[in-house]
Design a protein around this motif. Structure first.
Motif, PDB file in Angstrom:
ATOM      1  N   LEU A  32       0.811  -1.091  -0.177  1.00 35.84           N
ATOM      2  CA  LEU A  32       0.106  -0.026   0.026  1.00 35.84           C
ATOM      3  C   LEU A  32       0.781   1.252  -0.040  1.00 35.84           C
ATOM      4  O   LEU A  32       0.388   2.435  -0.413  1.00 35.84           O
ATOM      5  N   ILE A  84      -6.554  -1.863  -2.874  1.00 36.72           N
ATOM      6  CA  ILE A  84      -7.588  -2.498  -1.920  1.00 36.72           C
ATOM      7  C   ILE A  84      -8.365  -3.278  -2.677  1.00 36.72           C
ATOM      8  O   ILE A  84      -8.699  -4.374  -2.486  1.00 36.72           O
ATOM      9  N   LEU A 125      -8.338   8.659   0.703  1.00 35.91           N
ATOM     10  CA  LEU A 125      -7.714   7.683  -0.076  1.00 35.91           C
ATOM     11  C   LEU A 125      -7.950   7.784  -1.617  1.00 35.91           C
ATOM     12  O   LEU A 125      -7.068   7.175  -2.428  1.00 35.91           O
ATOM     13  N   CYS A 126      -8.839   8.825  -1.862  1.00 36.56           N
ATOM     14  CA  CYS A 126      -8.818   9.160  -3.477  1.00 36.56           C
ATOM     15  C   CYS A 126      -7.483   9.914  -3.899  1.00 36.56           C
ATOM     16  O   CYS A 126      -7.009   9.659  -4.954  1.00 36.56           O
ATOM     17  N   VAL A 157      -3.286   3.448  -3.747  1.00 41.90           N
ATOM     18  CA  VAL A 157      -3.969   2.686  -2.486  1.00 41.90           C
ATOM     19  C   VAL A 157      -5.244   1.982  -2.964  1.00 41.90           C
ATOM     20  O   VAL A 157      -5.335   0.857  -2.721  1.00 41.90           O
ATOM     21  N   GLY A 158      -6.159   2.671  -3.640  1.00 44.48           N
ATOM     22  CA  GLY A 158      -7.338   2.306  -4.008  1.00 44.48           C
ATOM     23  C   GLY A 158      -7.426   0.891  -4.928  1.00 44.48           C
ATOM     24  O   GLY A 158      -8.368   0.078  -4.767  1.00 44.48           O
ATOM     25  N   PHE A 195      -4.710   9.203  -2.410  1.00 45.60           N
ATOM     26  CA  PHE A 195      -3.780   8.341  -2.332  1.00 45.60           C
ATOM     27  C   PHE A 195      -3.761   7.427  -3.641  1.00 45.60           C
ATOM     28  O   PHE A 195      -2.887   6.509  -3.758  1.00 45.60           O
ATOM     29  N   THR A 196      -4.836   7.445  -4.291  1.00 45.36           N
ATOM     30  CA  THR A 196      -4.994   6.612  -5.470  1.00 45.36           C
ATOM     31  C   THR A 196      -4.790   7.346  -6.703  1.00 45.36           C
ATOM     32  O   THR A 196      -4.351   6.762  -7.914  1.00 45.36           O
ATOM     33  N   SER A 224     -12.218  10.781   5.135  1.00 46.40           N
ATOM     34  CA  SER A 224     -11.150   9.474   4.823  1.00 46.40           C
ATOM     35  C   SER A 224     -11.356   9.021   3.396  1.00 46.40           C
ATOM     36  O   SER A 224     -10.389   8.444   3.012  1.00 46.40           O
ATOM     37  N   LEU A 225     -12.535   8.935   3.011  1.00 50.56           N
ATOM     38  CA  LEU A 225     -12.671   8.428   1.457  1.00 50.56           C
ATOM     39  C   LEU A 225     -11.911   9.616   0.663  1.00 50.56           C
ATOM     40  O   LEU A 225     -11.411   9.074  -0.329  1.00 50.56           O
TER      41      LEU A 225
END
Length: 206
Positions: free
Chosen positions: A67, A81, A194-195, A77-78, A197-198, A190-191
């Protein structure tokens, strides 16, 4: 806004009805993406960096290292996952490598369907049922940049969807931040992280 179980939302839906409506909307989007590219399920295979990068890292490194490892200089990251979800589902059904492309196709389509369903999931109360459903269908029918085959049923090319997800979350947060609980704000933020980090371009959106 918290809705008690069995209570009515604007006199139309109960909380249970609303949940069912969201599930049916996602199923509608799944059907659209499947009809757009049946080969992703009927003749599944690894495409782009799915096998050579994503699954290679998942099967050969620990999750923390995976990750935090960049691809072409940026984090995905996404996508990792989604890869772990595919591997987990595949493990439940026997773990055969030959079945992994099929599971990957299913997870990819479900993810795209969830993404396309965001207008209904997030904005049904603002836009109304009909308009939000129309937006779901139109989103699910948006032409892919290269071809449906290169995106639907794959993981490697899904990073662009995270920019759309981030945009929808930002709009949702702006409209509802005053009425959201601390837990709700933390979930949205948090979402959004995540976006970022993707798909690094999400940072410019924020």
């Amino acid at each position: 806004m918290k809705v008690k179980k069995g209570s009515r939302i604007k006199g139309i839906f109960t909380a249970k009805d609303y949940l069912l409506a969201k599930i049916l909307t996602v199923i509608l989007a799944v059907a659209i993406f499947y009809l757009r590219d049946r080969q992703s399920i009927n003749i599944p295979n690894f495409y782009a960096e799915d096998g050579t990068v994503i699954y290679n890292a998942i099967y050969n490194s620990n999750p923390l290292r995976v990750l935090t490892t960049g691809f072409n200089g940026y984090l995905i990251v996404g996508q990792y996952i989604l890869g772990y979800i595919s591997v987990g589902i595949n493990y439940i059904f026997g773990g055969d490598l030959v079945d992994l492309p099929l599971i990957t196709g299913l997870v990819s389509i479900l993810f795209l369907a969830l993404t396309a369903s965001l207008p209904f999931i997030l904005f049904r109360r603002n836009l109304g049922v009909i308009l939000s459903l129309i937006l779901v269908v139109l989103t699910a029918l948006v032409p892919m940049y290269s071809s449906d085959y290169a995106i639907i049923g794959t993981l490697g090319n899904l990073k662009f969807a995270f920019l759309y997800i981030a945009f929808m979350l930002v709009v949702y947060r702006q409209f509802n931040s005053r009425n959201m609980s601390r837990k709700g704000l933390l979930t949205v933020d948090s979402l959004l992280l995540l976006c970022v980090f993707t798909n690094v371009t999400v940072a410019f959106l924020l």
